[in-house]
Design a protein around this motif. Structure first.
Motif, mmCIF file in Angstrom:
data_model
loop_
_atom_site.group_PDB
_atom_site.id
_atom_site.type_symbol
_atom_site.label_atom_id
_atom_site.label_comp_id
_atom_site.label_asym_id
_atom_site.label_seq_id
_atom_site.Cartn_x
_atom_site.Cartn_y
_atom_site.Cartn_z
ATOM 1 N N VAL A 73 -14.309 24.063 -16.430
ATOM 2 C CA VAL A 73 -14.548 25.393 -17.005
ATOM 3 C C VAL A 73 -15.008 25.246 -18.454
ATOM 4 O O VAL A 73 -14.366 24.560 -19.252
ATOM 5 N N THR A 74 -16.128 25.856 -18.792
ATOM 6 C CA THR A 74 -16.620 25.911 -20.170
ATOM 7 C C THR A 74 -16.550 27.361 -20.632
ATOM 8 O O THR A 74 -17.394 28.174 -20.267
ATOM 9 N N PRO A 75 -15.518 27.710 -21.422
ATOM 10 C CA PRO A 75 -15.408 29.105 -21.877
ATOM 11 C C PRO A 75 -16.426 29.395 -22.980
ATOM 12 O O PRO A 75 -16.605 28.584 -23.877
ATOM 13 N N VAL A 76 -17.098 30.525 -22.866
ATOM 14 C CA VAL A 76 -18.040 30.959 -23.902
ATOM 15 C C VAL A 76 -17.764 32.417 -24.229
ATOM 16 O O VAL A 76 -17.062 33.110 -23.484
ATOM 17 N N GLU A 77 -18.329 32.870 -25.342
ATOM 18 C CA GLU A 77 -18.148 34.271 -25.737
ATOM 19 C C GLU A 77 -19.449 35.071 -25.596
ATOM 20 O O GLU A 77 -19.514 36.051 -24.876
ATOM 21 N N SER A 78 -20.491 34.629 -26.258
ATOM 22 C CA SER A 78 -21.725 35.431 -26.335
ATOM 23 C C SER A 78 -22.785 34.937 -25.357
ATOM 24 O O SER A 78 -22.704 33.830 -24.814
ATOM 25 N N ALA A 79 -23.814 35.757 -25.187
ATOM 26 C CA ALA A 79 -24.959 35.376 -24.351
ATOM 27 C C ALA A 79 -25.662 34.144 -24.920
ATOM 28 O O ALA A 79 -26.091 33.271 -24.163
ATOM 29 N N ALA A 80 -25.764 34.080 -26.243
ATOM 30 C CA ALA A 80 -26.446 32.936 -26.868
ATOM 31 C C ALA A 80 -25.708 31.631 -26.561
ATOM 32 O O ALA A 80 -26.325 30.609 -26.260
ATOM 33 N N GLU A 81 -24.364 31.673 -26.635
ATOM 34 C CA GLU A 81 -23.562 30.485 -26.306
ATOM 35 C C GLU A 81 -23.713 30.120 -24.833
ATOM 36 O O GLU A 81 -23.815 28.942 -24.482
ATOM 37 N N MET A 82 -23.695 31.142 -23.965
ATOM 38 C CA MET A 82 -23.850 30.902 -22.529
ATOM 39 C C MET A 82 -25.208 30.256 -22.253
ATOM 40 O O MET A 82 -25.315 29.317 -21.474
ATOM 41 N N PHE A 83 -26.234 30.744 -22.940
ATOM 42 C CA PHE A 83 -27.576 30.182 -22.779
ATOM 43 C C PHE A 83 -27.590 28.689 -23.098
ATOM 44 O O PHE A 83 -28.108 27.880 -22.327
ATOM 45 N N GLU A 84 -27.018 28.301 -24.247
ATOM 46 C CA GLU A 84 -27.061 26.892 -24.671
ATOM 47 C C GLU A 84 -26.363 25.988 -23.661
ATOM 48 O O GLU A 84 -26.876 24.926 -23.314
ATOM 49 N N HIS A 85 -25.196 26.405 -23.177
ATOM 50 C CA HIS A 85 -24.457 25.577 -22.214
ATOM 51 C C HIS A 85 -25.169 25.525 -20.871
ATOM 52 O O HIS A 85 -25.213 24.478 -20.217
ATOM 53 N N ALA A 86 -25.741 26.658 -20.441
ATOM 54 C CA ALA A 86 -26.429 26.696 -19.144
ATOM 55 C C ALA A 86 -27.674 25.814 -19.182
ATOM 56 O O ALA A 86 -27.955 25.070 -18.238
ATOM 57 N N LYS A 87 -28.406 25.892 -20.282
ATOM 58 C CA LYS A 87 -29.619 25.089 -20.444
ATOM 59 C C LYS A 87 -29.293 23.597 -20.348
ATOM 60 O O LYS A 87 -29.958 22.844 -19.631
ATOM 61 N N ALA A 88 -28.242 23.178 -21.040
ATOM 62 C CA ALA A 88 -27.860 21.760 -21.040
ATOM 63 C C ALA A 88 -27.398 21.330 -19.654
ATOM 64 O O ALA A 88 -27.796 20.271 -19.155
ATOM 65 N N ALA A 89 -26.563 22.139 -19.013
ATOM 66 C CA ALA A 89 -26.001 21.763 -17.706
ATOM 67 C C ALA A 89 -27.071 21.749 -16.621
ATOM 68 O O ALA A 89 -26.985 20.974 -15.662
ATOM 69 N N PHE A 90 -28.082 22.583 -16.759
ATOM 70 C CA PHE A 90 -29.106 22.704 -15.703
ATOM 71 C C PHE A 90 -29.915 21.423 -15.532
ATOM 72 O O PHE A 90 -30.384 21.127 -14.433
#
Ligand code: CTP
Ligand code: CA
Length: 227
Positions: A73-90
């Protein structure tokens, strides 16, 4: 063994799931959010893990967590944070399912101090967040499967089909908010799965059963790619 592979068709596969709401701060004590609880995305992460995938769940603010401890689980708060983690994991993912209720806009400026009550009206300027699904669609390789969700209140199928094409997703799962028992915070869901092959409308099901049906559709596509 063959037995194990049959029961866990996603063994050796990496999956990424986004889930939950995002919070967009407006000052040190306030945010703009939405009513998503992350239940559907958590059910998807659990279903993928049951099928043998190694799963990273990028999760917006919610107290809910997946059961077991195999899901990262990678907890995030904002859309910008979610974007950065999703981009890296993808980059490493075979499958991505974006079920998060991402805020379309964030505050253009986050106030340093608590905004004081003054006039009869208050205007906050918002600016657009990056679209995570559309970004991943634009960098997607042929061997990756990308699924998004759509929430529509009118022309549901038509709008969802357009989102699938425009964001270059393999699947769009259309959520029906109109039906009883479907929507935010509930344990059931009624969805239609849209792909290049057409539309499959599922009955009202538990979120776990809905998740299994979505994951099965994805698994079949992966299997077809491989043959
Ligand atoms: N999505 C995303 N990043 C955003 C906004 C949406 O990844 N900044 C994803 C959602 O996670 C979902 C899909 O895009 O998988 C569709 O979200 P939805 O809100 O239905 O569509 P939008 O394109 O934002 O259009 P609108 O809200 O105007 O209907
Ligand atoms: Ca939106």
């Amino acid at each position: 063994s063959r037995m194990l592979n049959k029961e866990q068709p996603l063994a050796g596969k990496k999956a990424l799931v986004t889930a939950g709401p995002t919070y967009e701060r407006i000052d040190p004590v306030r945010f703009i959010g939405n009513f998503s609880t992350g239940k559907m995305g958590i059910a998807l992460a659990e279903s993928l893990a049951r099928q043998g995938a190694s799963v990273q769940l990028i999760l917006g603010p919610t107290h809910l967590r997946p059961s077991g401890n195999q899901i990262k689980v990678t907890p995030v708060e904002s859309a910008a944070e979610m974007f950065e983690h999703a981009k890296a994991a993808f980059e490493e993912a075979d499958i991505a399912i974006l079920s998060a209720a991402v805020a379309d806009y964030r505050a253009a400026e986050i106030a340093d101090q608590k905004i004081k009550k003054k006039g009869e009206t208050l205007t906050i300027t918002l600016e657009k967040n990056k679209d995570i699904l559309a970004y991943l669609g634009s960098v997607k390789r042929k061997d990756q499967i990308l699924a998004g969700f759509a929430l529509e209140t009118e022309n549901e199928i038509e709008n969802a089909a357009r989102k699938r094409v425009e964001k270059k997703a393999d699947f769009i799962v259309l959520n029906s908010l109109n039906d009883k028992g479907a929507g935010f915070g509930t344990d059931t869901n009624k969805v239609s799965i849209l792909s290049a092959d057409g539309v499959t409308s599922l009955p009202l099901l538990s979120k776990a059963d809905t998740a299994d049906a979505i994951v099965t559709a994805i698994t079949q596509t992966l299997t077809n790619h491989a043959t």
